[in-house]
Structures are given as structure tokens and as C-alpha cells.
Scaffold this motif. Structure first.
Motif, PDB file in Angstrom:
ATOM      1  N   GLY A 241       0.798  -1.225   0.000  1.00  0.00           N
ATOM      2  CA  GLY A 241       0.000   0.000   0.000  1.00  0.00           C
ATOM      3  C   GLY A 241       0.823   1.263   0.000  1.00  0.00           C
ATOM      4  N   ASP A 242       2.153   1.152  -0.033  1.00  0.00           N
ATOM      5  CA  ASP A 242       3.009   2.336  -0.123  1.00  0.00           C
ATOM      6  C   ASP A 242       3.039   2.842  -1.570  1.00  0.00           C
ATOM      7  N   ILE A 243       3.209   4.147  -1.721  1.00  0.00           N
ATOM      8  CA  ILE A 243       3.197   4.771  -3.040  1.00  0.00           C
ATOM      9  C   ILE A 243       4.456   4.403  -3.820  1.00  0.00           C
ATOM     10  N   ARG A 244       4.274   4.053  -5.088  1.00  0.00           N
ATOM     11  CA  ARG A 244       5.391   3.665  -5.952  1.00  0.00           C
ATOM     12  C   ARG A 244       5.887   4.817  -6.817  1.00  0.00           C
ATOM     13  N   VAL A 245       5.208   5.946  -6.788  1.00  0.00           N
ATOM     14  CA  VAL A 245       5.612   7.071  -7.641  1.00  0.00           C
ATOM     15  C   VAL A 245       6.949   7.622  -7.152  1.00  0.00           C
ATOM     16  N   PRO A 246       7.962   7.699  -8.008  1.00  0.00           N
ATOM     17  CA  PRO A 246       9.257   8.245  -7.571  1.00  0.00           C
ATOM     18  C   PRO A 246       9.123   9.696  -7.099  1.00  0.00           C
ATOM     19  N   GLY A 247       9.903  10.032  -6.067  1.00  0.00           N
ATOM     20  CA  GLY A 247       9.945  11.401  -5.580  1.00  0.00           C
ATOM     21  C   GLY A 247       8.889  11.754  -4.562  1.00  0.00           C
ATOM     22  N   LEU A 248       8.118  10.757  -4.075  1.00  0.00           N
ATOM     23  CA  LEU A 248       7.097  11.024  -3.070  1.00  0.00           C
ATOM     24  C   LEU A 248       7.385  10.179  -1.825  1.00  0.00           C
ATOM     25  N   PRO A 249       8.396  10.557  -1.043  1.00  0.00           N
ATOM     26  CA  PRO A 249       8.793   9.742   0.107  1.00  0.00           C
ATOM     27  C   PRO A 249       7.834   9.894   1.285  1.00  0.00           C
ATOM     28  N   ARG A 250       7.894   8.952   2.204  1.00  0.00           N
ATOM     29  CA  ARG A 250       7.095   9.031   3.426  1.00  0.00           C
ATOM     30  C   ARG A 250       7.680  10.097   4.344  1.00  0.00           C
ATOM     31  N   GLY A 251       6.812  10.863   5.008  1.00  0.00           N
ATOM     32  CA  GLY A 251       7.241  11.899   5.930  1.00  0.00           C
ATOM     33  C   GLY A 251       7.145  11.446   7.376  1.00  0.00           C
ATOM     34  N   THR A 252       7.476  12.359   8.290  1.00  0.00           N
ATOM     35  CA  THR A 252       7.474  12.052   9.720  1.00  0.00           C
ATOM     36  C   THR A 252       6.719  13.142  10.467  1.00  0.00           C
ATOM     37  N   PHE A 253       5.789  12.732  11.345  1.00  0.00           N
ATOM     38  CA  PHE A 253       5.072  13.657  12.206  1.00  0.00           C
ATOM     39  C   PHE A 253       5.582  13.455  13.629  1.00  0.00           C
ATOM     40  N   LEU A 254       6.004  14.548  14.280  1.00  0.00           N
ATOM     41  CA  LEU A 254       6.659  14.433  15.577  1.00  0.00           C
ATOM     42  C   LEU A 254       5.675  14.226  16.726  1.00  0.00           C
ATOM     43  N   GLY A 255       4.420  14.604  16.561  1.00  0.00           N
ATOM     44  CA  GLY A 255       3.445  14.440  17.630  1.00  0.00           C
ATOM     45  C   GLY A 255       2.866  13.039  17.667  1.00  0.00           C
ATOM     46  N   GLN A 256       1.943  12.827  18.576  1.00  0.00           N
ATOM     47  CA  GLN A 256       1.327  11.521  18.768  1.00  0.00           C
ATOM     48  C   GLN A 256       0.081  11.376  17.909  1.00  0.00           C
ATOM     49  N   GLY A 257      -0.011  10.290  17.198  1.00  0.00           N
ATOM     50  CA  GLY A 257      -1.181  10.002  16.381  1.00  0.00           C
ATOM     51  C   GLY A 257      -2.091   9.004  17.055  1.00  0.00           C
ATOM     52  N   PRO A 258      -3.124   8.564  16.360  1.00  0.00           N
ATOM     53  CA  PRO A 258      -4.047   7.593  16.938  1.00  0.00           C
ATOM     54  C   PRO A 258      -3.416   6.210  17.035  1.00  0.00           C
ATOM     55  N   SER A 259      -3.941   5.386  17.931  1.00  0.00           N
ATOM     56  CA  SER A 259      -3.533   3.992  17.967  1.00  0.00           C
ATOM     57  C   SER A 259      -4.218   3.259  16.821  1.00  0.00           C
ATOM     58  N   GLU A 260      -3.699   2.084  16.478  1.00  0.00           N
ATOM     59  CA  GLU A 260      -4.333   1.318  15.399  1.00  0.00           C
ATOM     60  C   GLU A 260      -5.759   0.932  15.779  1.00  0.00           C
ATOM     61  N   GLU A 261      -5.968   0.602  17.044  1.00  0.00           N
ATOM     62  CA  GLU A 261      -7.315   0.238  17.487  1.00  0.00           C
ATOM     63  C   GLU A 261      -8.284   1.402  17.309  1.00  0.00           C
TER      64      GLU A 261
END
Length: 448
Positions: A241-261
Motif C-alpha cells: 500500500g506504499d506509493i510507488r511514484v518516484p519522488g514522493l517519500p514518506r514523511g514524519t510527524f513528531l506528535g502523537q497520532g491515533p492507535s491502530e485500534e
């Protein structure tokens, strides 16, 4: 007024405000092409009436080129006090399939005494009403200068109000700007949205034949436009499910996000169905690219005939990290789709829209005042969160008013089903958000 008096005034205003929200949400103000204009204009008229009822001495509808009118209100600042601009929008998303709604989308329905269902009850007519409640608490004696702008075509992406702001900066100039078009991750969980993803969208059309042909007589050799388009769209993501388009890398958010649940519950992911992508949920939702196919023009199952399709179309939406460039991003996605086009199919890409993201600065007097107001209204201090959605106007406000603090909060919690069937607003959350806004105006005046 004291904080206790403000909160009492907000509580007293709630019953009328709920009736006002029902009335406003009953109007099918869908500003998309192909929908009737009369309901959108009716929503503008009701919004104008509501702002007048909130004690603003000057309220008017303002023409916006290529769009529906914006509703503008203003009250001058007391000597030495700052000015606050309040933003919301009165247009709504189309309701989609009525059969998917538990209640009619444009018949606001109260369930369990606190959940008001209907299209626009949250996004973003709750924003309009939260402004109205907060302003009514002061009975026309505002502690700060007030400007209000409510636009009429936010949901159908474009740059209409943005261009208006650029041409009329003095009209909207303010020391702080409240954008009431977001919400908390959960009801009662006070949060301030400090980042927004940008967005880009386009329509792609694939043609392979002059016209559809019999699938029995020609299938197996005739190139199917729908099959070609499906191959192209599925090539955008890898098996994870990760994007295959070149030049669109995954970023990082420093705060807390939701749990998977929490995320699975909020989004209704079915049991044993995996989430897609990699990295933390905060990274995926708030700081990374996302590509979604939001519409397809193909024969319906009920109307299907035994034919190889000559043409197929899709609407593709790309969410862009706050610091990303939407134009560069959409170019990369379109180039990739052209590269993976099979069988020499003919490709046309049209109807582009782009909007930049937003990342808040560390905060100043306005954010400090909001923190105090939110802590009093909710009983605890707010935290910073991101939003995967886009509000293109925000980036324009940042460019036009770089000294202004922009604050994003509202009553659209993540269970509100905005843009989906069974949209609803929690009236207790609306109460707390309106109290926050009224207390914020009071607190900001104290710091002047």
C-alpha cells in the motif's frame, strides 16, 4: 464579562443554536457543478441572517468571482484591542447514495438527544454555528475586533476565495485567525490542528477504441480501456500500500497520532482487513503523500452490457505533506501514469486543482489564549494534532498575513463522518467548542 458569565451565556444560547443548525443543515447547499444553485444561495441568506443575530453591526454578502457569495461580518475593535478573523463555509459535500444514510441527509435528525445527523451538520455548518454562539454570548459588546468570512464553495476545490483574499487584503486583515473547519480526534479530547496536508486532483481519461465492441466477438484481442485504466491505477501502490511514484517519500510527524485500534474503529476497517502503508499512523495520515481514486466513470453493474469498453475515466486525488509542492507532486503522479499506460492507450488528463498545505509556527499570544480557553471549556489542556485533509485558503492567509496567528479547531471529531454517509455533530462537543471560542476572545483581550 467574567469567564463564568461567558460560559453561562454560551449554555443559554445552545437551544436556539441547535434549532439554527437544524435549519441551516436542512438546506442542500452543494456547490458542485451540476447541482442547483438556489439552495446554495439560500444557505448564504440564512448565514447572513445568523451573523446579524449574533450582534455584528455590519453584515453583507460579497460577490466572489466565479463562485458563490461570501458572507462577511465586522465589528470594530475597542481601543487597543486586537482583531480576530473567524472563518467557516456554508457549502457541503454531495450526500452520495441516499440508501447509505440511516436518516435523510437533508432532514437533520437528533438521536439520543445529543447527536445531530445530516449532511453539513459537522462540515462545516457547525463552524458557522460555533461562531454565532460565541458571538451571541457578548450581546454585541465584543472584547476584541471581529471579522467573519463564510465562503460558499470550499468543498469543490478551486482558488476563488483565495484570489479574493489576495485582491482584498485589508478587508480580512487580523491579528489572529480562527478556522473552524477541523476537530478533535475524539469527543472531549481538546486538540489544535497544527498541520494540514495540501492536495492536488485531476481527471484521467483512457481511450482504446472508437466505440465499445461486442466482448464475445472481439474480446481477447480488442484493448479494453477499463482494464488499461485499472492496471494504471493499481500501479500507483505496491503490495503493502506504499506509493510507488518516484519522488514522493514518506514523511514524519513528531506528535502523537491515533492507535491502530482507535483508527480501525473510527474508519470502520473490517475485521482481518489490514491497514495499508508503512510508518506510524501519524506519519501516514498527516505527513506523507496519499493517492486515492475518488471516482470512476464506467458502466454500472446494473447497466452492464457485454462489451469491451472504449473509454474509462477516473478522478484521482493526491494528499501532499504540509511542506510539499502540490504542482510538482501532481506532475510526478501524472508522469508515472503515462509511463505505466499499457497497449499504447490514449491518455488525456484534465480538470486540475491544487492547494498547498500548512504548518503552524510555535505559537504566541493567541495560541496561549486559546490554550487557556480550551482548558477551561474541556477541563484539560489541548494537544497538537495534524490533519490529513486540506483547507487551501489557510495557506493563502499565511502568505497574506504572515504576522497573524492561525488557529484551527472545531466540532468535527473523527467519528463525525464528514464527506461520508451519516454525518453527524455531537452537540456537547459543539457546546464546548463554542465556549472555547468565546473564552478565547475574552482571554486574547486580556493580553492586549
Amino acid at each position: 464579562m467574567t469567564p463564568d458569565q461567558i460560559q453561562s451565556a454560551v449554555a443559554a444560547a445552545m437551544p436556539q443554536a441547535v434549532e439554527d443548525l437544524k435549519r441551516l443543515s436542512a438546506i442542500p447547499s452543494v456547490a458542485f457543478p451540476g447541482h442547483p444553485e438556489e439552495p446554495v444561495l439560500a444557505a448564504a441568506a440564512v448565514t447572513e441572517e445568523l451573523l446579524r443575530s449574533a450582534g455584528l453591526p455590519h453584515v453583507q454578502q460579497i460577490p466572489v468571482e466565479g463562485s458563490f457569495p461570501a458572507v462577511y461580518g465586522e465589528a470594530p475593535a475597542p481601543p487597543g484591542a486586537p482583531t480576530v478573523l473567524l472563518y467557516a463555509h456554508y457549502d457541503v459535500q454531495p450526500p452520495g447514495d441516499p440508501a447509505a444514510w440511516r436518516t435523510p441527509p437533508f432532514e437533520p435528525t437528533l438521536i439520543d438527544g445529543k447527536l445531530l445527523y445530516g449532511r453539513g451538520t459537522a462540515d462545516d455548518k457547525s463552524g458557522i454555528i460555533s461562531h454565532v454562539i460565541a458571538l451571541r454570548a457578548f450581546q454585541g459588546r465584543f472584547p476584541v475586533g471581529i471579522k467573519v468570512i463564510v465562503e460558499g464553495q470550499e468543498e469543490y476545490a478551486g482558488e476563488r476565495l483565495e484570489a479574493f483574499v489576495e485582491r482584498n487584503p485589508d478587508l480580512l486583515r487580523a491579528d489572529a485567525i480562527v478556522v473552524a473547519d477541523t476537530g478533535n480526534p475524539r469527543v472531549g479530547d481538546p486538540s489544535v490542528t497544527t498541520s494540514l496536508r495540501g492536495m492536488a486532483a485531476f481527471t484521467i481519461e483512457v481511450r482504446t477504441l472508437n466505440e465499445p465492441v461486442h466482448s464475445g466477438q472481439f474480446g481477447g484481442a480488442a484493448p479494453d480501456a477499463l482494464a488499461a485504466l485499472m492496471r494504471m491505477l493499481t500501479a500507483l501502490h505496491d503490495e503493502n500500500g506504499d506509493i510507488r511514484v518516484p519522488g514522493l517519500p514518506r514523511g514524519t510527524f513528531l506528535g502523537q497520532g491515533p492507535s491502530e485500534e482507535e483508527f480501525r474503529k473510527t474508519t470502520g476497517v473490517l475485521d482481518q482487513v489490514s491497514l495499508v502503508g508503512s510508518g506510524s499512523l501519524a506519519d501516514r495520515l498527516w505527513s506523507s503523500y496519499a493517492i486515492t481514486v475518488t471516482g470512476l466513470d464506467v458502466p454500472t453493474v446494473s447497466g452492464a452490457i457485454n462489451a469491451v469498453q472504449a473509454v474509462a475515466r477516473a478522478r484521482v486525488t493526491v494528499r501532499v505533506p504540509p511542506a510539499g509542492d502540490p504542482k510538482t507532486t501532481v506532475d510526478a503522479v501524472m508522469d508515472f501514469l503515462r509511463q505505466v499506460t499499457p497497449w499504447g492507450a490514449k491518455v488525456a488528463i484534465t480538470d486540475f486543482v491544487v492547494g498547498s498545505g500548512f504548518h503552524a509556527d510555535s505559537g504566541g499570544k493567541a495560541r496561549a489564549a486559546l490554550n487557556r480557553a480550551m482548558e477551561r471549556a474541556f477541563g484539560r489542556s489541548p494537544r497538537d494534532v495534524g490533519a490529513g485533509g486540506s483547507i487551501p485558503l489557510v495557506n493563502t492567509l499565511v502568505k497574506q498575513f504572515p504576522a497573524a496567528e492561525i488557529l484551527l479547531f472545531g466540532a468535527e471529531d473523527e467519528d463525525a463522518a464528514t464527506h461520508a454517509p451519516n454525518e453527524r455533530v455531537d452537540l456537547e462537543e459543539l457546546h464546548r467548542v463554542a465556549a472555547t471560542e468565546a473564552l478565547f476572545l475574552h482571554e486574547l483581550a486580556l493580553d492586549a
